[in-house]
Design a protein around this motif. Structure first.
Motif, PDB file in Angstrom:
ATOM      1  N   SER A  71       0.871  -1.181   0.000  1.00  0.00           N
ATOM      2  CA  SER A  71       0.000   0.000   0.000  1.00  0.00           C
ATOM      3  C   SER A  71       0.901   1.222   0.000  1.00  0.00           C
ATOM      4  O   SER A  71       2.106   1.113   0.176  1.00  0.00           O
ATOM      5  N   ARG A  72       0.276   2.361  -0.222  1.00  0.00           N
ATOM      6  CA  ARG A  72       1.046   3.614  -0.160  1.00  0.00           C
ATOM      7  C   ARG A  72       0.742   4.346   1.147  1.00  0.00           C
ATOM      8  O   ARG A  72       0.659   5.568   1.189  1.00  0.00           O
ATOM      9  N   THR A  73       0.564   3.588   2.222  1.00  0.00           N
ATOM     10  CA  THR A  73       0.287   4.172   3.535  1.00  0.00           C
ATOM     11  C   THR A  73       1.531   4.879   4.067  1.00  0.00           C
ATOM     12  O   THR A  73       2.621   4.321   4.047  1.00  0.00           O
ATOM     13  N   THR A 125      11.848  -0.822  -7.180  1.00  0.00           N
ATOM     14  CA  THR A 125      10.943   0.032  -7.942  1.00  0.00           C
ATOM     15  C   THR A 125      11.212  -0.150  -9.431  1.00  0.00           C
ATOM     16  O   THR A 125      12.376  -0.132  -9.839  1.00  0.00           O
ATOM     17  N   ILE A 126      10.154  -0.318 -10.203  1.00  0.00           N
ATOM     18  CA  ILE A 126      10.373  -0.453 -11.649  1.00  0.00           C
ATOM     19  C   ILE A 126      10.944   0.852 -12.202  1.00  0.00           C
ATOM     20  O   ILE A 126      11.552   0.856 -13.252  1.00  0.00           O
ATOM     21  N   ASP A 127      10.751   1.965 -11.483  1.00  0.00           N
ATOM     22  CA  ASP A 127      11.225   3.268 -11.984  1.00  0.00           C
ATOM     23  C   ASP A 127      12.753   3.365 -11.980  1.00  0.00           C
ATOM     24  O   ASP A 127      13.321   4.198 -12.678  1.00  0.00           O
ATOM     25  N   ASN A 128      13.411   2.557 -11.182  1.00  0.00           N
ATOM     26  CA  ASN A 128      14.877   2.552 -11.042  1.00  0.00           C
ATOM     27  C   ASN A 128      15.440   3.939 -10.694  1.00  0.00           C
ATOM     28  O   ASN A 128      16.542   4.302 -11.113  1.00  0.00           O
ATOM     29  N   VAL A 168       4.953   4.644 -21.320  1.00  0.00           N
ATOM     30  CA  VAL A 168       5.489   3.764 -20.274  1.00  0.00           C
ATOM     31  C   VAL A 168       5.525   4.485 -18.929  1.00  0.00           C
ATOM     32  O   VAL A 168       5.422   5.711 -18.866  1.00  0.00           O
ATOM     33  N   MET A 169       5.708   3.718 -17.862  1.00  0.00           N
ATOM     34  CA  MET A 169       5.726   4.299 -16.511  1.00  0.00           C
ATOM     35  C   MET A 169       7.093   4.912 -16.197  1.00  0.00           C
ATOM     36  O   MET A 169       7.927   5.073 -17.069  1.00  0.00           O
ATOM     37  N   GLY A 170       7.297   5.225 -14.913  1.00  0.00           N
ATOM     38  CA  GLY A 170       8.592   5.761 -14.486  1.00  0.00           C
ATOM     39  C   GLY A 170       8.492   6.996 -13.616  1.00  0.00           C
ATOM     40  O   GLY A 170       9.507   7.558 -13.201  1.00  0.00           O
ATOM     41  N   ARG A 171       7.233   7.483 -13.448  1.00  0.00           N
ATOM     42  CA  ARG A 171       7.018   8.700 -12.662  1.00  0.00           C
ATOM     43  C   ARG A 171       7.885   9.857 -13.209  1.00  0.00           C
ATOM     44  O   ARG A 171       7.782  10.138 -14.387  1.00  0.00           O
ATOM     45  N   ASP A 172       8.749  10.466 -12.401  1.00  0.00           N
ATOM     46  CA  ASP A 172       9.526  11.613 -12.895  1.00  0.00           C
ATOM     47  C   ASP A 172      10.830  11.199 -13.561  1.00  0.00           C
ATOM     48  O   ASP A 172      11.645  12.050 -13.906  1.00  0.00           O
ATOM     49  N   SER A 221       7.688   8.498 -21.834  1.00  0.00           N
ATOM     50  CA  SER A 221       7.516   8.251 -20.398  1.00  0.00           C
ATOM     51  C   SER A 221       6.299   9.010 -19.902  1.00  0.00           C
ATOM     52  O   SER A 221       6.051  10.143 -20.345  1.00  0.00           O
ATOM     53  N   GLU A 222       5.587   8.429 -18.963  1.00  0.00           N
ATOM     54  CA  GLU A 222       4.365   9.065 -18.445  1.00  0.00           C
ATOM     55  C   GLU A 222       4.629  10.461 -17.876  1.00  0.00           C
ATOM     56  O   GLU A 222       3.758  11.306 -17.829  1.00  0.00           O
ATOM     57  N   GLY A 223       5.871  10.704 -17.454  1.00  0.00           N
ATOM     58  CA  GLY A 223       6.206  12.002 -16.838  1.00  0.00           C
ATOM     59  C   GLY A 223       6.849  12.981 -17.799  1.00  0.00           C
ATOM     60  O   GLY A 223       7.299  14.048 -17.385  1.00  0.00           O
TER      61      GLY A 223
HETATM   62  O1  F6P Z   1       6.572   3.799  -8.767  1.00  0.00           O
HETATM   63  C1  F6P Z   1       6.114   2.742  -9.538  1.00  0.00           C
HETATM   64  C2  F6P Z   1       4.971   3.184 -10.405  1.00  0.00           C
HETATM   65  O2  F6P Z   1       4.574   2.082 -11.202  1.00  0.00           O
HETATM   66  C3  F6P Z   1       5.208   4.403 -11.276  1.00  0.00           C
HETATM   67  O3  F6P Z   1       5.934   4.124 -12.428  1.00  0.00           O
HETATM   68  C4  F6P Z   1       3.806   4.882 -11.532  1.00  0.00           C
HETATM   69  O4  F6P Z   1       3.759   6.248 -11.826  1.00  0.00           O
HETATM   70  C5  F6P Z   1       3.129   4.584 -10.221  1.00  0.00           C
HETATM   71  O5  F6P Z   1       3.866   3.554  -9.596  1.00  0.00           O
HETATM   72  C6  F6P Z   1       1.700   4.157 -10.329  1.00  0.00           C
HETATM   73  O6  F6P Z   1       1.177   4.102  -9.050  1.00  0.00           O
HETATM   74  P1  F6P Z   1      -0.155   3.363  -8.625  1.00  0.00           P
HETATM   75  O7  F6P Z   1       0.171   1.907  -8.482  1.00  0.00           O
HETATM   76  O8  F6P Z   1      -0.479   3.968  -7.295  1.00  0.00           O
HETATM   77  O9  F6P Z   1      -1.176   3.637  -9.670  1.00  0.00           O
END
Ligand code: F6P
Length: 343
Positions: A71-73, A125-128, A168-172, A221-223
């Motif tokens: 979770s993100r708690t 973290t997949i974001d590395n 693709v994902m990766g946040r920032d 990238s999503e960011g």
């Molecule tokens: O940090 C991992 C990640 O998959 C990011 O790449 C993505 O932005 C985020 O988590 C998505 O989060 P959630 O699972 O809360 O939708």
């Protein structure tokens, strides 16, 4: 050292279970009990846990996800949260905690030091994007998914002479975008580290067409940020307990723009959670196994507030403080420029 708690927090990824298994196996050699707390820091707030013995980790090596739940708690969201974590830690007679996760999860582990909690972190973290380690658990598995998807998109893109945009994902961070794009042979790779202009993308696609290549693959990238917008595209405005708003939609934003300026069919694929699902690659299984053993040994040796890291192919401890102050891990300019050789 008699009892160690383990938690897995944040976005999951393949390889976590391999790390849990390694912690349990190594701890078992020294007769140490492992308590697995459920659903990230929520498990410590609620005192919700399960025993983790050899039986519980049997067969989990290749499996994706986390057997403990995530979770993100954020226990620091409320005064009560931190005191509950402290209470659970004491009540169960824990001597240490191993936290497996990204910057948010490991940030909590580091802050808990001020509350008398001894913790060690494992980067996952997949974001590395965690600094001080070449790789985090999960990144390689995500790369494998992205590469396979781009391979697949190539065949349909050339058949239909289309532009395929892959979000693709990766946040920032652009690690997944850059490495996935390079491994899959994408024609354009757009990452958050360098804002882009639509003009440069158009030029690149037209140059390819002039050479007789009637299709293009664009990884974004999503960011990533278009220069004219200078902001990321989010899904709604609601933030999680660590203040992150979900990123999503840049692929469609770009595709709409491309449709207006190109005389070509444009399609979008969002790989989304498929990047985090499924079994772990051999690399991630090995990395997780080595990290798990090292984390247990750091606890046994009384080395806390450290994170396991991969440096020059060796697993070593690094200070959590250092990791957190340098994250997100920047992408070296030379690596970013690799893209241009293949454009
Ligand atoms: O940090 C991992 C990640 O998959 C990011 O790449 C993505 O932005 C985020 O988590 C998505 O989060 P959630 O699972 O809360 O939708």
């Amino acid at each position: 050292m008699k009892k160690i708690g383990v938690i897995t927090g944040g976005g999951d990824s393949p390889g976590i279970n391999a790390a849990i298994r390694a912690i349990v196996k190594r701890a078992n050699l020294d007769g140490i009990d492992i308590l697995g707390f459920k659903d990230g820091w929520a498990g410590l707030i609620k005192n919700d846990w399960q025993e983790l013995g050899l039986k519980e980790v049997s067969g989990v090596l290749p499996s994706g996800g986390t057997l403990l739940g995530s979770s993100r708690t954020n226990p620091f969201k409320t005064e009560e949260g931190v005191s509950k974590v402290k209470e659970t830690y004491k009540k169960n007679g824990l001597d240490a905690l191993i936290a497996i996760g990204g910057d948010d999860t490991l940030g909590v582990a580091h802050k808990l030091k001020d509350y008398g909690i001894k913790a060690v972190g494992i980067p996952q973290t997949i974001d590395n994007d965690l600094a001080e380690t070449e790789f985090a658990i999960g990144f390689d598995s995500a790369l494998a998914r992205v590469t396979e998807a781009i391979d697949g998109l190539h065949t349909t893109a050339y058949s239909h002479h289309r532009v395929m945009v892959v979000e693709v994902m990766g946040r920032d961070s652009g690690w997944i975008g850059l490495f996935g794009g390079l491994a899959g042979g994408a024609d354009i790779i757009l990452v958050p580290e360098e804002p882009y202009t639509i003009k440069e993308i158009k030029k690149r696609i037209e140059e390819r067409r002039a050479k007789g290549k009637n299709f293009s693959i664009v990884v974004i990238s999503e960011g990533a940020k278009p220069i004219e917008l200078d902001q990321q595209i989010t899904k709604g405005t609601e933030a999680d307990e660590f203040g992150h708003v979900r990123l999503s939609g840049i692929g469609h934003y770009l595709a709409d723009q491309l449709r207006e300026i190109l005389n070509m069919d444009v399609r979008v694929t969002r790989l989304a959670y498929l990047q985090r699902g499924g079994q772990a690659t051999p690399f991630d299984r090995l990395l997780a196994t080595r990290f798990g053993v090292l984390a247990a040994e750091l606890c046994i040796n009384g080395d806390f507030d450290e994170m396991t890291a991969l440096k020059a192919s060796k697993v070593v401890p690094v200070e959590l403080e250092k990791v957190l102050s340098k994250s997100p891990k920047p992408i070296d300019k030379k690596l970013l420029d690799l893209r241009k050789i293949f454009y």
